[in-house]
Scaffold this motif. Structure first.
Motif, PDB file in Angstrom:
ATOM      1  N   MET A   1      -5.715   7.045   6.372  1.00 41.34           N
ATOM      2  CA  MET A   1      -6.703   6.908   4.995  1.00 41.34           C
ATOM      3  C   MET A   1      -7.726   7.289   5.399  1.00 41.34           C
ATOM      4  O   MET A   1      -8.468   7.413   6.075  1.00 41.34           O
ATOM      5  CB  MET A   1      -6.702   5.431   5.402  1.00 41.34           C
ATOM      6  CG  MET A   1      -5.819   4.937   5.952  1.00 41.34           C
ATOM      7  SD  MET A   1      -5.731   2.691   6.255  1.00 41.34           S
ATOM      8  CE  MET A   1      -6.616   2.774   7.195  1.00 41.34           C
ATOM      9  N   ASN A   2      -7.751   8.494   4.270  1.00 42.07           N
ATOM     10  CA  ASN A   2      -9.249   9.572   4.061  1.00 42.07           C
ATOM     11  C   ASN A   2     -10.037   9.117   3.089  1.00 42.07           C
ATOM     12  O   ASN A   2      -9.347   8.023   1.846  1.00 42.07           O
ATOM     13  CB  ASN A   2      -8.740  10.625   4.120  1.00 42.07           C
ATOM     14  CG  ASN A   2      -8.153  11.264   4.515  1.00 42.07           C
ATOM     15  OD1 ASN A   2      -8.074  10.759   6.390  1.00 42.07           O
ATOM     16  ND2 ASN A   2      -6.834  12.043   4.537  1.00 42.07           N
ATOM     17  N   SER A   3     -11.790   9.191   2.870  1.00 43.92           N
ATOM     18  CA  SER A   3     -12.412   9.072   1.446  1.00 43.92           C
ATOM     19  C   SER A   3     -11.764   7.318   1.505  1.00 43.92           C
ATOM     20  O   SER A   3     -11.853   6.519  -0.103  1.00 43.92           O
ATOM     21  CB  SER A   3     -11.842   9.586   0.422  1.00 43.92           C
ATOM     22  OG  SER A   3     -11.460  11.258   0.086  1.00 43.92           O
ATOM     23  N   LEU A   4     -11.939   6.838   2.593  1.00 49.93           N
ATOM     24  CA  LEU A   4     -12.294   5.262   2.580  1.00 49.93           C
ATOM     25  C   LEU A   4     -12.928   4.598   1.666  1.00 49.93           C
ATOM     26  O   LEU A   4     -14.644   5.423   1.606  1.00 49.93           O
ATOM     27  CB  LEU A   4     -11.810   4.944   3.763  1.00 49.93           C
ATOM     28  CG  LEU A   4     -10.945   4.201   4.608  1.00 49.93           C
ATOM     29  CD1 LEU A   4     -11.001   5.126   6.156  1.00 49.93           C
ATOM     30  CD2 LEU A   4      -9.814   3.600   3.976  1.00 49.93           C
ATOM     31  N   LYS A   5     -13.038   3.632   0.685  1.00 48.29           N
ATOM     32  CA  LYS A   5     -13.885   2.558  -0.458  1.00 48.29           C
ATOM     33  C   LYS A   5     -14.548   1.510   0.151  1.00 48.29           C
ATOM     34  O   LYS A   5     -12.824   0.633   1.377  1.00 48.29           O
ATOM     35  CB  LYS A   5     -13.413   3.063  -1.383  1.00 48.29           C
ATOM     36  CG  LYS A   5     -13.235   4.377  -2.149  1.00 48.29           C
ATOM     37  CD  LYS A   5     -12.284   4.189  -3.611  1.00 48.29           C
ATOM     38  CE  LYS A   5     -11.762   5.768  -4.092  1.00 48.29           C
ATOM     39  NZ  LYS A   5     -11.427   5.295  -5.468  1.00 48.29           N
ATOM     40  N   PRO A   6     -15.162   0.590   0.128  1.00 48.04           N
ATOM     41  CA  PRO A   6     -15.723  -0.501   0.663  1.00 48.04           C
ATOM     42  C   PRO A   6     -14.094  -1.885  -0.356  1.00 48.04           C
ATOM     43  O   PRO A   6     -14.464  -2.382   0.875  1.00 48.04           O
ATOM     44  CB  PRO A   6     -16.533  -0.598   0.135  1.00 48.04           C
ATOM     45  CG  PRO A   6     -17.707   0.627  -0.412  1.00 48.04           C
ATOM     46  CD  PRO A   6     -15.981   0.895  -0.537  1.00 48.04           C
TER      47      PRO A   6
ATOM     48  N   VAL B   1       1.009  -1.082  -0.435  1.00 46.44           N
ATOM     49  CA  VAL B   1       0.241   0.031  -0.336  1.00 46.44           C
ATOM     50  C   VAL B   1       0.828   1.517   0.407  1.00 46.44           C
ATOM     51  O   VAL B   1       0.998   2.494  -0.874  1.00 46.44           O
ATOM     52  CB  VAL B   1      -1.363  -0.003   1.431  1.00 46.44           C
ATOM     53  CG1 VAL B   1      -1.474   1.426   1.573  1.00 46.44           C
ATOM     54  CG2 VAL B   1      -2.031  -0.942   1.490  1.00 46.44           C
ATOM     55  N   ALA B   2       1.898   1.567   0.809  1.00 41.96           N
ATOM     56  CA  ALA B   2       2.898   2.263   0.850  1.00 41.96           C
ATOM     57  C   ALA B   2       3.505   1.990   1.144  1.00 41.96           C
ATOM     58  O   ALA B   2       4.164   0.902   2.194  1.00 41.96           O
ATOM     59  CB  ALA B   2       2.181   3.416   1.274  1.00 41.96           C
ATOM     60  N   SER B   3       4.704   3.033   0.799  1.00 40.62           N
ATOM     61  CA  SER B   3       6.333   2.623   2.271  1.00 40.62           C
ATOM     62  C   SER B   3       6.673   3.993   2.308  1.00 40.62           C
ATOM     63  O   SER B   3       6.521   4.948   1.632  1.00 40.62           O
ATOM     64  CB  SER B   3       7.301   1.780   1.447  1.00 40.62           C
ATOM     65  OG  SER B   3       7.680   2.598   0.360  1.00 40.62           O
ATOM     66  N   ILE B   4       7.938   4.340   3.638  1.00 45.26           N
ATOM     67  CA  ILE B   4       8.732   5.223   3.812  1.00 45.26           C
ATOM     68  C   ILE B   4      10.065   5.175   4.060  1.00 45.26           C
ATOM     69  O   ILE B   4      10.040   4.430   4.677  1.00 45.26           O
ATOM     70  CB  ILE B   4       7.558   5.780   4.909  1.00 45.26           C
ATOM     71  CG1 ILE B   4       8.178   7.227   4.879  1.00 45.26           C
ATOM     72  CG2 ILE B   4       7.343   4.905   5.982  1.00 45.26           C
ATOM     73  CD1 ILE B   4       7.716   8.461   6.061  1.00 45.26           C
ATOM     74  N   SER B   5      10.674   5.818   3.208  1.00 41.66           N
ATOM     75  CA  SER B   5      12.357   5.967   4.131  1.00 41.66           C
ATOM     76  C   SER B   5      12.358   6.315   5.580  1.00 41.66           C
ATOM     77  O   SER B   5      11.639   6.979   6.153  1.00 41.66           O
ATOM     78  CB  SER B   5      13.054   6.515   2.844  1.00 41.66           C
ATOM     79  OG  SER B   5      12.841   7.641   3.139  1.00 41.66           O
TER      80      SER B   5
ATOM     81  N   TYR C   1       3.335   5.021  -2.995  1.00 39.08           N
ATOM     82  CA  TYR C   1       2.251   4.734  -2.557  1.00 39.08           C
ATOM     83  C   TYR C   1       1.535   3.495  -3.795  1.00 39.08           C
ATOM     84  O   TYR C   1       1.484   3.904  -5.120  1.00 39.08           O
ATOM     85  CB  TYR C   1       0.696   6.147  -2.601  1.00 39.08           C
ATOM     86  CG  TYR C   1       1.162   6.402  -1.792  1.00 39.08           C
ATOM     87  CD1 TYR C   1       1.987   7.731  -1.826  1.00 39.08           C
ATOM     88  CD2 TYR C   1       0.452   6.362   0.045  1.00 39.08           C
ATOM     89  CE1 TYR C   1       2.432   8.289  -1.054  1.00 39.08           C
ATOM     90  CE2 TYR C   1       0.706   7.105   0.985  1.00 39.08           C
ATOM     91  CZ  TYR C   1       1.172   8.498   0.556  1.00 39.08           C
ATOM     92  OH  TYR C   1       2.064   9.534   1.791  1.00 39.08           O
ATOM     93  N   ALA C   2       0.778   2.733  -3.946  1.00 43.97           N
ATOM     94  CA  ALA C   2      -0.026   2.026  -4.781  1.00 43.97           C
ATOM     95  C   ALA C   2      -1.174   3.323  -5.290  1.00 43.97           C
ATOM     96  O   ALA C   2      -1.541   4.255  -4.849  1.00 43.97           O
ATOM     97  CB  ALA C   2      -0.626   1.093  -3.738  1.00 43.97           C
ATOM     98  N   ASP C   3      -1.703   2.870  -6.653  1.00 49.93           N
ATOM     99  CA  ASP C   3      -2.235   4.029  -6.896  1.00 49.93           C
ATOM    100  C   ASP C   3      -3.383   3.356  -6.865  1.00 49.93           C
ATOM    101  O   ASP C   3      -3.863   4.555  -6.899  1.00 49.93           O
ATOM    102  CB  ASP C   3      -1.941   3.153  -8.469  1.00 49.93           C
ATOM    103  CG  ASP C   3      -0.695   3.594  -9.313  1.00 49.93           C
ATOM    104  OD1 ASP C   3      -0.722   2.478 -10.566  1.00 49.93           O
ATOM    105  OD2 ASP C   3      -0.277   4.174  -9.097  1.00 49.93           O
ATOM    106  N   SER C   4      -3.794   2.508  -6.273  1.00 53.06           N
ATOM    107  CA  SER C   4      -5.184   2.431  -5.496  1.00 53.06           C
ATOM    108  C   SER C   4      -5.767   3.651  -4.175  1.00 53.06           C
ATOM    109  O   SER C   4      -6.449   3.682  -4.368  1.00 53.06           O
ATOM    110  CB  SER C   4      -5.220   1.128  -5.232  1.00 53.06           C
ATOM    111  OG  SER C   4      -4.468   0.909  -4.374  1.00 53.06           O
ATOM    112  N   VAL C   5      -4.500   4.445  -3.929  1.00 51.86           N
ATOM    113  CA  VAL C   5      -4.567   4.785  -3.016  1.00 51.86           C
ATOM    114  C   VAL C   5      -3.952   6.369  -3.036  1.00 51.86           C
ATOM    115  O   VAL C   5      -4.283   7.187  -1.769  1.00 51.86           O
ATOM    116  CB  VAL C   5      -4.090   4.439  -1.634  1.00 51.86           C
ATOM    117  CG1 VAL C   5      -4.757   2.891  -1.619  1.00 51.86           C
ATOM    118  CG2 VAL C   5      -2.747   3.396  -1.233  1.00 51.86           C
ATOM    119  N   LYS C   6      -3.460   6.708  -3.974  1.00 48.39           N
ATOM    120  CA  LYS C   6      -2.257   8.263  -4.147  1.00 48.39           C
ATOM    121  C   LYS C   6      -3.815   8.772  -4.111  1.00 48.39           C
ATOM    122  O   LYS C   6      -4.685   8.950  -4.379  1.00 48.39           O
ATOM    123  CB  LYS C   6      -2.384   8.138  -4.861  1.00 48.39           C
ATOM    124  CG  LYS C   6      -0.651   7.422  -5.174  1.00 48.39           C
ATOM    125  CD  LYS C   6      -0.336   7.172  -7.005  1.00 48.39           C
ATOM    126  CE  LYS C   6       1.335   6.465  -6.805  1.00 48.39           C
ATOM    127  NZ  LYS C   6       1.648   6.526  -7.842  1.00 48.39           N
TER     128      LYS C   6
END
Length: 113
Positions: free
Chosen positions: A83-88, A48-52, A60-65
């Motif tokens: 996580m904002n604007s969450l989707k099912p 989903v995401a990574s941080i150095s 970020y994954a495209d699905s959550v950008k």
């Protein structure tokens, strides 16, 4: 292998928000990239995401950008996933991990009416 500890999951309606937390030791937090994955039954885990370590390199994954934000708090040795604007389709078990670690219990996120 050392596991990180995830928390902050829950149930929320579509359009809602949650903040996940990932607690690490100071050594891991200071020396390794931290990643958030998610998994739904019968599917492979998705990065989903990574941080150095410095926080300057974030992916970020495209699905959550544009909806999710990963960040780190050095004072607490904790990585967050806002996580904002969450989707099912965001419904999953969310895991955080470092490159030398093993999978922990994860935290369940459920998005539904």
């Amino acid at each position: 292998q050392v596991q990180l500890v995830e928390s902050g999951g829950g149930s929320v309606q579509p359009g809602g928000s949650l903040r996940l937390s990932c607690a690490a030791s100071r050594f891991i937090f200071s020396n390794y990239v931290i990643m958030w994955y998610r998994q739904v039954p019968d599917k492979e885990r998705e990065l989903v995401a990574s941080i150095s370590t410095s926080g300057s390199v974030i992916n970020y994954a495209d699905s959550v950008k544009g909806r999710f934000t990963i960040s780190r708090d050095s004072a607490k040795n904790t990585v967050y996933l806002q996580m904002n604007s969450l989707k099912p389709e965001d419904t999953a078990v969310y895991y955080c991990i470092w490159p030398g670690g093993s999978w922990g219990q994860g935290t369940q996120v459920t998005v539904s009416f």
